[in-house]
Design a protein around this motif. Structure first.
Motif, PDB file in Angstrom:
ATOM      1  N   GLU A   1       0.845  -1.189   0.000  1.00 26.53           N
ATOM      2  CA  GLU A   1       0.000   0.000   0.000  1.00 26.53           C
ATOM      3  C   GLU A   1       0.885   1.245   0.000  1.00 26.53           C
ATOM      4  OE1 GLU A   1      -2.406  -0.876   3.406  1.00 26.53           O
ATOM      5  OE2 GLU A   1      -1.008   0.087   4.809  1.00 26.53           O
ATOM      6  N   TYR A   2       0.431   2.253  -0.718  1.00 25.01           N
ATOM      7  CA  TYR A   2       1.244   3.448  -0.923  1.00 25.01           C
ATOM      8  C   TYR A   2       0.469   4.716  -0.613  1.00 25.01           C
ATOM      9  CZ  TYR A   2       4.681   0.592  -3.353  1.00 25.01           C
ATOM     10  OH  TYR A   2       5.632  -0.353  -3.654  1.00 25.01           O
ATOM     11  N   GLU A   3       1.184   5.666  -0.021  1.00 24.07           N
ATOM     12  CA  GLU A   3       0.698   7.032   0.109  1.00 24.07           C
ATOM     13  C   GLU A   3       1.421   7.879  -0.937  1.00 24.07           C
ATOM     14  OE1 GLU A   3       0.086   6.681   4.947  1.00 24.07           O
ATOM     15  OE2 GLU A   3       1.840   7.694   4.127  1.00 24.07           O
ATOM     16  N   PHE A   4       0.679   8.795  -1.558  1.00 23.07           N
ATOM     17  CA  PHE A   4       1.298   9.671  -2.557  1.00 23.07           C
ATOM     18  C   PHE A   4       0.546  10.988  -2.624  1.00 23.07           C
ATOM     19  CE2 PHE A   4      -1.724   6.804  -4.480  1.00 23.07           C
ATOM     20  CZ  PHE A   4      -2.443   7.542  -5.406  1.00 23.07           C
ATOM     21  N   PHE A   5       1.308  12.072  -2.780  1.00 21.53           N
ATOM     22  CA  PHE A   5       0.739  13.412  -2.868  1.00 21.53           C
ATOM     23  C   PHE A   5       0.475  13.769  -4.329  1.00 21.53           C
ATOM     24  CE2 PHE A   5       2.147  13.883   1.457  1.00 21.53           C
ATOM     25  CZ  PHE A   5       1.371  14.903   1.997  1.00 21.53           C
ATOM     26  N   MET A   6      -0.629  14.489  -4.550  1.00 22.37           N
ATOM     27  CA  MET A   6      -1.035  14.924  -5.887  1.00 22.37           C
ATOM     28  C   MET A   6      -0.997  16.456  -5.956  1.00 22.37           C
ATOM     29  SD  MET A   6      -2.166  12.143  -7.653  1.00 22.37           S
ATOM     30  CE  MET A   6      -3.385  12.837  -8.767  1.00 22.37           C
TER      31      MET A   6
ATOM     32  N   GLY B   1      -3.447  15.521   4.937  1.00 21.16           N
ATOM     33  CA  GLY B   1      -2.528  16.417   4.255  1.00 21.16           C
ATOM     34  C   GLY B   1      -3.131  16.866   2.941  1.00 21.16           C
ATOM     35  N   PRO B   2      -2.675  17.973   2.379  1.00 16.00           N
ATOM     36  CA  PRO B   2      -3.253  18.506   1.142  1.00 16.00           C
ATOM     37  C   PRO B   2      -2.933  17.638  -0.070  1.00 16.00           C
ATOM     38  CG  PRO B   2      -1.328  19.786   1.786  1.00 16.00           C
ATOM     39  CD  PRO B   2      -1.598  18.838   2.905  1.00 16.00           C
ATOM     40  N   GLY B   3      -3.978  17.091  -0.667  1.00 15.20           N
ATOM     41  CA  GLY B   3      -3.822  16.349  -1.919  1.00 15.20           C
ATOM     42  C   GLY B   3      -3.195  14.988  -1.798  1.00 15.20           C
ATOM     43  N   VAL B   4      -3.207  14.368  -0.614  1.00 14.64           N
ATOM     44  CA  VAL B   4      -2.539  13.083  -0.438  1.00 14.64           C
ATOM     45  C   VAL B   4      -3.556  11.948  -0.448  1.00 14.64           C
ATOM     46  CG1 VAL B   4      -2.524  13.273   2.093  1.00 14.64           C
ATOM     47  CG2 VAL B   4      -0.907  11.754   0.959  1.00 14.64           C
ATOM     48  N   LEU B   5      -3.203  10.860  -1.142  1.00 13.69           N
ATOM     49  CA  LEU B   5      -4.038   9.673  -1.236  1.00 13.69           C
ATOM     50  C   LEU B   5      -3.285   8.469  -0.684  1.00 13.69           C
ATOM     51  CD1 LEU B   5      -5.476   9.983  -4.879  1.00 13.69           C
ATOM     52  CD2 LEU B   5      -6.515  10.748  -2.732  1.00 13.69           C
ATOM     53  N   GLU B   6      -4.054   7.460  -0.300  1.00 13.36           N
ATOM     54  CA  GLU B   6      -3.463   6.170   0.048  1.00 13.36           C
ATOM     55  C   GLU B   6      -4.211   5.089  -0.709  1.00 13.36           C
ATOM     56  OE1 GLU B   6      -2.350   3.185   3.766  1.00 13.36           O
ATOM     57  OE2 GLU B   6      -3.056   5.219   4.178  1.00 13.36           O
ATOM     58  N   ALA B   7      -3.452   4.208  -1.356  1.00  9.97           N
ATOM     59  CA  ALA B   7      -4.028   3.113  -2.127  1.00  9.97           C
ATOM     60  C   ALA B   7      -3.478   1.794  -1.621  1.00  9.97           C
ATOM     61  CB  ALA B   7      -3.700   3.272  -3.607  1.00  9.97           C
TER      62      ALA B   7
ATOM     63  N   HIS C   1      -8.328   6.084  -0.502  1.00  8.02           N
ATOM     64  CA  HIS C   1      -8.913   7.165   0.283  1.00  8.02           C
ATOM     65  C   HIS C   1      -7.922   8.313   0.413  1.00  8.02           C
ATOM     66  CE1 HIS C   1      -6.459   6.261   3.900  1.00  8.02           C
ATOM     67  NE2 HIS C   1      -6.600   4.994   3.540  1.00  8.02           N
ATOM     68  N   THR C   2      -8.440   9.467   0.830  1.00  9.07           N
ATOM     69  CA  THR C   2      -7.568  10.586   1.141  1.00  9.07           C
ATOM     70  C   THR C   2      -6.838  10.293   2.451  1.00  9.07           C
ATOM     71  OG1 THR C   2      -9.316  11.728   2.357  1.00  9.07           O
ATOM     72  CG2 THR C   2      -9.082  12.269   0.029  1.00  9.07           C
ATOM     73  N   GLU C   3      -5.593  10.736   2.529  1.00  9.14           N
ATOM     74  CA  GLU C   3      -4.840  10.692   3.778  1.00  9.14           C
ATOM     75  C   GLU C   3      -4.821  12.105   4.357  1.00  9.14           C
ATOM     76  OE1 GLU C   3      -3.384   9.565   6.226  1.00  9.14           O
ATOM     77  OE2 GLU C   3      -3.271   7.407   5.959  1.00  9.14           O
TER      78      GLU C   3
ATOM     79  N   GLY D   1      -5.894  21.588   2.472  1.00 12.04           N
ATOM     80  CA  GLY D   1      -6.316  21.225   3.818  1.00 12.04           C
ATOM     81  C   GLY D   1      -6.078  19.783   4.206  1.00 12.04           C
ATOM     82  N   TYR D   2      -6.371  19.506   5.470  1.00 15.10           N
ATOM     83  CA  TYR D   2      -6.248  18.164   6.043  1.00 15.10           C
ATOM     84  C   TYR D   2      -7.613  17.490   5.984  1.00 15.10           C
ATOM     85  CZ  TYR D   2      -1.590  19.183   7.847  1.00 15.10           C
ATOM     86  OH  TYR D   2      -0.256  19.474   7.958  1.00 15.10           O
ATOM     87  N   PHE D   3      -7.762  16.522   5.102  1.00 17.20           N
ATOM     88  CA  PHE D   3      -9.048  15.884   4.871  1.00 17.20           C
ATOM     89  C   PHE D   3      -8.891  14.368   4.814  1.00 17.20           C
ATOM     90  CE2 PHE D   3     -10.311  20.122   3.964  1.00 17.20           C
ATOM     91  CZ  PHE D   3     -11.702  20.188   3.920  1.00 17.20           C
ATOM     92  N   GLY D   4      -8.376  13.769   5.892  1.00 17.85           N
ATOM     93  CA  GLY D   4      -8.186  12.326   5.927  1.00 17.85           C
ATOM     94  C   GLY D   4      -9.503  11.568   5.828  1.00 17.85           C
ATOM     95  N   TYR D   5      -9.514  10.537   4.995  1.00 22.17           N
ATOM     96  CA  TYR D   5     -10.695   9.684   4.779  1.00 22.17           C
ATOM     97  C   TYR D   5     -11.916  10.516   4.369  1.00 22.17           C
ATOM     98  CZ  TYR D   5      -7.951   6.089   7.162  1.00 22.17           C
ATOM     99  OH  TYR D   5      -6.967   5.206   7.519  1.00 22.17           O
ATOM    100  N   SER D   6     -11.705  11.534   3.594  1.00 24.26           N
ATOM    101  CA  SER D   6     -12.767  12.476   3.272  1.00 24.26           C
ATOM    102  C   SER D   6     -13.674  11.969   2.151  1.00 24.26           C
ATOM    103  CB  SER D   6     -12.170  13.824   2.869  1.00 24.26           C
ATOM    104  OG  SER D   6     -13.180  14.687   2.397  1.00 24.26           O
ATOM    105  N   VAL D   7     -14.955  11.830   2.452  1.00 24.12           N
ATOM    106  CA  VAL D   7     -15.935  11.520   1.416  1.00 24.12           C
ATOM    107  C   VAL D   7     -16.223  12.771   0.588  1.00 24.12           C
ATOM    108  CG1 VAL D   7     -18.322  10.779   1.005  1.00 24.12           C
ATOM    109  CG2 VAL D   7     -16.917   9.605   2.711  1.00 24.12           C
ATOM    110  N   LEU D   8     -16.109  13.931   1.212  1.00 24.14           N
ATOM    111  CA  LEU D   8     -16.284  15.181   0.473  1.00 24.14           C
ATOM    112  C   LEU D   8     -15.286  15.264  -0.672  1.00 24.14           C
ATOM    113  CD1 LEU D   8     -17.410  18.076   0.107  1.00 24.14           C
ATOM    114  CD2 LEU D   8     -15.743  18.836   1.820  1.00 24.14           C
TER     115      LEU D   8
END
Length: 460
Positions: A145-150, A210-216, A206-208, A172-179
């Motif tokens: 599993e990887y975290e990566f910023f966009m 931090g701004p623009g960060v995802l985790e897959a 999902h979002t992790e 913004g900080y939007f961890g696990y954000s459905v928005l």
């Protein structure tokens, strides 16, 4: 026939002919985990399927910026950079949905170095470790599993900005954000769809924080297939981002203001004789079998010596600081995300361990070889783990033998001096890989950072 139905040389040839392709794309991993490859004409491809083909061995003799190593023996000016022999792996065939030829998807195949280059080829390294598992009677499964910023940037814009003041994909900080995932659902679905099409399916995205960060989280598979999927995922996620006028980075830590980016590895073993989990024993505490306990102990013992395989760049060590979800010692715990190793109890299907120390910038073949190889050595030596950590590992002190290297240079020296590494991976790989990490550190030391300028320019 579909791309993922290809298993043999004959299947590969038949599919290329059926699609009327004049060329086929192939790729392979260099030392840093960068995908290097080319298009081959149909005739060249068919010939290479049975006989292999030559590929300039400079890709094993330069760094991720195509700068030539000056301290490796395998290749260099002293060898005049001859071809190394490569084989195409038919069963790795994938469609490339981005590339259409006469209405048909371009075909892509992974390759690996063979003959003398096999000793330092990252994919072949993992294959040798898996052979060790096979000889011990185990089949390994893994999931990465990887975290990566966009970012809302392009390869041109980041250079124009000199990598400063970059615009995150979302603020913004939007961890696990459905928005966030709903508003930006178009890219999410493109990524999910691409990963399904290329058989590197994501079981969680999902979002992790931090701004623009995802985790897959990529789905579990045999260890070799899991490494292939991770390798493909990192490359083609970046491709998809750029095709959407975005950029993805798998740097371990792109900014001191935000947490680093991890590359976690989930591992389990199956007993080949019985077909059952070798890690699961419901009669033991936490369902942890003797085999899993020895495996955990092996990963723990050799983690300080193999650290350069999990954290391969200078930047990797910027992530390893207190309070940023990155462990600092070779510790383990039960469902503990502050330790380097996490025991995850479950059923015979889900009992596993997670190696949390790795960063997103690591070569998946190399990192997985380190984790699996050290665990197997723990089984062979019937090692016992240190005491399990309870609570926040960041606030606790541990014995000196669990301390992890603080820099890439230190990690390279530990690796080069490791007898276990030489037994598992071979002298040729140890010498070559350690030298490439020393090169990476020396290249860093040649440069003046922004931090140094701000700190010293006026006042010192």
């Amino acid at each position: 026939m579909q791309a993922r139905d290809v298993k043999t040389v004959e299947d590969a040839i038949a599919l290329v002919e059926a699609r009327g392709l004049s060329h086929v794309k192939v790729g392979m991993s260099d030392i840093d985990g960068i995908m290097r490859g080319k298009y081959l004409s149909k005739d060249k491809f068919i010939s290479a399927l049975t006989s292999g083909f030559g590929f300039c061995n400079v890709v094993l003799g330069w760094d991720l910026n195509d700068q030539l190593y000056d301290n490796v023996q395998y290749t260099g000016w002293h060898t005049a950079y001859p071809d190394a022999w490569v084989r195409i792996l038919p069963a790795t065939c994938r469609d490339l949905p981005f590339e259409k030829v006469n209405g048909q998807d371009m075909l892509f195949f992974l390759c690996e170095f063979i003959e003398d280059a096999a000793a330092i080829c990252p994919r072949n390294l993992l294959h040798r470790v898996l052979k060790r598992a096979d000889n011990l009677g185990f089949a390994a499964s893994a999931a990465l599993e990887y975290e990566f910023f966009m970012f809302k940037e392009s390869p041109e814009s980041v250079r124009e900005k000199n990598y400063h003041n970059l615009t995150p994909w979302t603020p913004g900080y939007f961890g696990y954000s459905v928005l966030r995932s709903t508003v930006e659902n178009d890219f999410y679905h493109q990524l999910l769809g691409l990963c399904e099409q290329m058989d590197m399916g994501i079981e969680g995205l999902h979002t992790e924080t931090g701004p623009g960060v995802l985790e897959a989280a990529i789905g579990v598979d045999s260890a070799e297939a899991a490494a292939d999927k991770a390798f493909l995922f990192k490359t083609f996620t970046k491709v998809l981002a750029q095709r959407n006028n975005l950029m993805a980075t798998f740097m371990a830590k792109w900014s001191h203001d935000y947490p680093g980016q991890s590359g976690h590895i989930h591992l389990s073993l199956k007993d080949k004789a019985t077909g059952q989990s070798a890690f699961y024993d419901p009669s033991q505490k936490h369902n942890m079998s003797k085999t899993q306990r020895h495996f955990m102990a092996g990963v723990q013992k050799y983690l300080p010596e193999f650290m350069s395989m999990y954290a391969q760049t200078v930047n990797s060590y910027s992530r390893l600081v207190p309070g940023y979800w990155a462990p600092l010692d070779a510790t383990w715990g039960l469902e503990n995300r502050t330790t380097a190793l996490r025991l995850i109890p479950g059923s015979s299907k889900s009992q596993r361990m997670e190696v949390r120390i790795g960063s997103a910038d690591a070569n998946p073949y190399v990192a997985l070889a380190a984790a699996l190889g050290s665990g197997l050595m723990g089984i062979e030596q019937e090692l016992e783990p240190d005491e399990m950590v309870v609570g926040n590992a960041y606030t606790q002190s541990f014995p000196a033998h669990l301390k992890l290297p603080n820099t890439l240079w230190e990690a390279a020296q530990r690796f080069k001096g490791s007898e276990a590494a030489r037994i598992l991976f071979g002298d040729a790989f140890v010498e070559h890989f350690a030298a490439t990490r020393e090169w990476e550190e020396r290249e860093f030391r040649r440069h003046v950072t922004d931090w140094e300028l701000k700190r010293y320019f006026e006042i010192i």
